[in-house]
Scaffold this motif. Structure first.
Motif, PDB file in Angstrom:
ATOM      1  N   PHE A  13      32.139  40.302  47.388  1.00  0.00           N
ATOM      2  CA  PHE A  13      31.288  41.310  46.835  1.00  0.00           C
ATOM      3  C   PHE A  13      31.927  42.627  46.832  1.00  0.00           C
ATOM      4  O   PHE A  13      31.995  43.379  45.802  1.00  0.00           O
ATOM      5  CB  PHE A  13      29.818  41.445  47.016  1.00  0.00           C
ATOM      6  CG  PHE A  13      29.090  40.233  46.350  1.00  0.00           C
ATOM      7  CD1 PHE A  13      28.974  40.307  45.059  1.00  0.00           C
ATOM      8  CD2 PHE A  13      28.489  39.240  47.097  1.00  0.00           C
ATOM      9  CE1 PHE A  13      27.975  39.382  44.472  1.00  0.00           C
ATOM     10  CE2 PHE A  13      27.743  38.498  46.328  1.00  0.00           C
ATOM     11  CZ  PHE A  13      27.371  38.318  45.126  1.00  0.00           C
ATOM     12  N   ALA A  14      32.331  42.867  48.068  1.00  0.00           N
ATOM     13  CA  ALA A  14      32.996  44.201  48.403  1.00  0.00           C
ATOM     14  C   ALA A  14      34.345  44.222  47.523  1.00  0.00           C
ATOM     15  O   ALA A  14      34.789  45.326  47.084  1.00  0.00           O
ATOM     16  CB  ALA A  14      33.379  44.526  49.907  1.00  0.00           C
ATOM     17  N   ALA A  15      35.134  43.318  47.652  1.00  0.00           N
ATOM     18  CA  ALA A  15      36.405  43.367  46.972  1.00  0.00           C
ATOM     19  C   ALA A  15      36.403  43.494  45.370  1.00  0.00           C
ATOM     20  O   ALA A  15      37.322  44.132  44.681  1.00  0.00           O
ATOM     21  CB  ALA A  15      37.543  42.055  47.239  1.00  0.00           C
ATOM     22  N   ARG A  16      35.079  42.998  44.972  1.00  0.00           N
ATOM     23  CA  ARG A  16      34.998  43.032  43.225  1.00  0.00           C
ATOM     24  C   ARG A  16      34.542  44.286  42.964  1.00  0.00           C
ATOM     25  O   ARG A  16      34.885  44.732  41.784  1.00  0.00           O
ATOM     26  CB  ARG A  16      34.288  41.631  42.894  1.00  0.00           C
ATOM     27  CG  ARG A  16      34.986  40.487  43.134  1.00  0.00           C
ATOM     28  CD  ARG A  16      34.475  39.318  42.522  1.00  0.00           C
ATOM     29  NE  ARG A  16      35.479  38.078  42.957  1.00  0.00           N
ATOM     30  CZ  ARG A  16      35.172  37.112  42.664  1.00  0.00           C
ATOM     31  NH1 ARG A  16      33.910  36.632  42.402  1.00  0.00           N
ATOM     32  NH2 ARG A  16      35.855  35.550  43.191  1.00  0.00           N
ATOM     33  N   GLY A  17      33.691  44.904  43.843  1.00  0.00           N
ATOM     34  CA  GLY A  17      33.272  46.003  43.631  1.00  0.00           C
ATOM     35  C   GLY A  17      32.317  46.328  42.471  1.00  0.00           C
ATOM     36  O   GLY A  17      32.522  47.625  41.795  1.00  0.00           O
ATOM     37  N   GLU A  18      31.351  45.347  41.978  1.00  0.00           N
ATOM     38  CA  GLU A  18      30.609  45.860  40.983  1.00  0.00           C
ATOM     39  C   GLU A  18      29.194  45.373  41.421  1.00  0.00           C
ATOM     40  O   GLU A  18      28.893  44.465  41.997  1.00  0.00           O
ATOM     41  CB  GLU A  18      31.022  44.819  39.904  1.00  0.00           C
ATOM     42  CG  GLU A  18      32.380  44.974  39.391  1.00  0.00           C
ATOM     43  CD  GLU A  18      32.699  44.116  38.184  1.00  0.00           C
ATOM     44  OE1 GLU A  18      32.029  43.291  37.927  1.00  0.00           O
ATOM     45  OE2 GLU A  18      33.897  44.074  37.876  1.00  0.00           O
ATOM     46  N   GLY A  19      28.225  46.486  40.930  1.00  0.00           N
ATOM     47  CA  GLY A  19      26.991  45.950  41.105  1.00  0.00           C
ATOM     48  C   GLY A  19      26.261  46.520  42.568  1.00  0.00           C
ATOM     49  O   GLY A  19      26.943  47.021  43.357  1.00  0.00           O
ATOM     50  N   GLU A  20      24.918  46.277  42.583  1.00  0.00           N
ATOM     51  CA  GLU A  20      24.321  46.756  43.954  1.00  0.00           C
ATOM     52  C   GLU A  20      24.835  45.914  45.106  1.00  0.00           C
ATOM     53  O   GLU A  20      24.845  46.403  46.023  1.00  0.00           O
ATOM     54  CB  GLU A  20      22.865  46.285  43.612  1.00  0.00           C
ATOM     55  CG  GLU A  20      21.790  46.750  44.729  1.00  0.00           C
ATOM     56  CD  GLU A  20      20.416  46.719  44.396  1.00  0.00           C
ATOM     57  OE1 GLU A  20      19.469  46.156  45.441  1.00  0.00           O
ATOM     58  OE2 GLU A  20      20.179  46.526  43.222  1.00  0.00           O
ATOM     59  N   LEU A  21      24.925  44.672  44.832  1.00  0.00           N
ATOM     60  CA  LEU A  21      25.451  43.819  45.932  1.00  0.00           C
ATOM     61  C   LEU A  21      26.710  44.250  46.566  1.00  0.00           C
ATOM     62  O   LEU A  21      27.032  44.108  47.697  1.00  0.00           O
ATOM     63  CB  LEU A  21      25.777  42.439  45.626  1.00  0.00           C
ATOM     64  CG  LEU A  21      24.128  41.620  45.294  1.00  0.00           C
ATOM     65  CD1 LEU A  21      24.302  40.075  45.008  1.00  0.00           C
ATOM     66  CD2 LEU A  21      23.388  41.663  46.603  1.00  0.00           C
ATOM     67  N   ALA A  22      27.474  44.933  45.859  1.00  0.00           N
ATOM     68  CA  ALA A  22      28.876  45.332  46.069  1.00  0.00           C
ATOM     69  C   ALA A  22      28.625  46.609  46.930  1.00  0.00           C
ATOM     70  O   ALA A  22      29.537  46.908  47.881  1.00  0.00           O
ATOM     71  CB  ALA A  22      29.730  45.665  45.106  1.00  0.00           C
ATOM     72  N   GLU A  23      27.852  47.288  46.277  1.00  0.00           N
ATOM     73  CA  GLU A  23      27.709  48.610  47.367  1.00  0.00           C
ATOM     74  C   GLU A  23      26.826  48.466  48.700  1.00  0.00           C
ATOM     75  O   GLU A  23      27.244  48.954  49.564  1.00  0.00           O
ATOM     76  CB  GLU A  23      26.547  49.394  46.356  1.00  0.00           C
ATOM     77  CG  GLU A  23      27.201  50.031  45.077  1.00  0.00           C
ATOM     78  CD  GLU A  23      26.055  50.859  44.403  1.00  0.00           C
ATOM     79  OE1 GLU A  23      25.032  51.270  44.931  1.00  0.00           O
ATOM     80  OE2 GLU A  23      26.273  50.871  43.189  1.00  0.00           O
ATOM     81  N   LYS A  24      26.009  47.544  48.527  1.00  0.00           N
ATOM     82  CA  LYS A  24      25.753  47.051  50.175  1.00  0.00           C
ATOM     83  C   LYS A  24      26.772  46.307  51.026  1.00  0.00           C
ATOM     84  O   LYS A  24      26.706  46.572  52.139  1.00  0.00           O
ATOM     85  CB  LYS A  24      24.285  45.979  49.958  1.00  0.00           C
ATOM     86  CG  LYS A  24      23.339  46.436  49.276  1.00  0.00           C
ATOM     87  CD  LYS A  24      22.107  45.472  49.210  1.00  0.00           C
ATOM     88  CE  LYS A  24      20.838  46.088  48.614  1.00  0.00           C
ATOM     89  NZ  LYS A  24      19.781  44.922  48.499  1.00  0.00           N
ATOM     90  N   ALA A  25      27.494  45.475  50.338  1.00  0.00           N
ATOM     91  CA  ALA A  25      28.582  45.020  50.984  1.00  0.00           C
ATOM     92  C   ALA A  25      29.630  45.952  51.541  1.00  0.00           C
ATOM     93  O   ALA A  25      29.990  46.142  52.894  1.00  0.00           O
ATOM     94  CB  ALA A  25      29.434  44.003  50.312  1.00  0.00           C
ATOM     95  N   LEU A  26      29.825  47.159  50.783  1.00  0.00           N
ATOM     96  CA  LEU A  26      30.642  48.143  51.139  1.00  0.00           C
ATOM     97  C   LEU A  26      30.063  49.127  52.158  1.00  0.00           C
ATOM     98  O   LEU A  26      30.805  49.480  53.041  1.00  0.00           O
ATOM     99  CB  LEU A  26      31.214  48.799  50.035  1.00  0.00           C
ATOM    100  CG  LEU A  26      32.088  48.384  49.167  1.00  0.00           C
ATOM    101  CD1 LEU A  26      32.332  49.146  47.871  1.00  0.00           C
ATOM    102  CD2 LEU A  26      33.420  48.229  49.751  1.00  0.00           C
TER     103      LEU A  26
END
Length: 101
Positions: A13-26
């Motif tokens: 999720f962090a690598a793909r960087g899209e959406g709310e889950l990516a923000e939480k992962a980052l």
């Protein structure tokens, strides 16, 4: 310092960087109060697929993470190694030769 085991889903999720889950992962990965742990199996799970699909941004992200010098979880690596290789052997012996009853 909080030791945190990062699963493949968080990295994806962090690598793909899209959406709310990516923000939480980052936000987890950017937390300076954490010391990250992982295992070779997480790397083997996510890196080959990114390489095969020629996702250079993901490859760079994963490579940077795994080269960062995280706390390597030797216990988890040993556990997974045992699970993948010893469990099938024990199961085979148990069911075919009535051992371990």
């Amino acid at each position: 310092m909080i030791k945190t085991f990062i699963d493949s889903g968080v990295l994806i999720f962090a690598a793909r960087g899209e959406g709310e889950l990516a923000e939480k992962a980052l936000s987890i990965l950017e937390d300076s109060d954490r010391e990250f742990a992982s295992s070779i199996f997480i790397q083997l799970e996510i890196l080959p697929k990114a390489i095969y699909n020629k996702k250079q941004t993901e490859i760079n992200f994963y490579s940077t993470y795994f080269e960062a010098g995280f706390f390597h979880s030797q216990i988890l690596t040993t556990f997974f190694f045992s699970s993948f290789f010893l469990f099938p052997l024990i199961s085979y012996l148990k069911f075919n030769f009535n051992l371990f009853y």
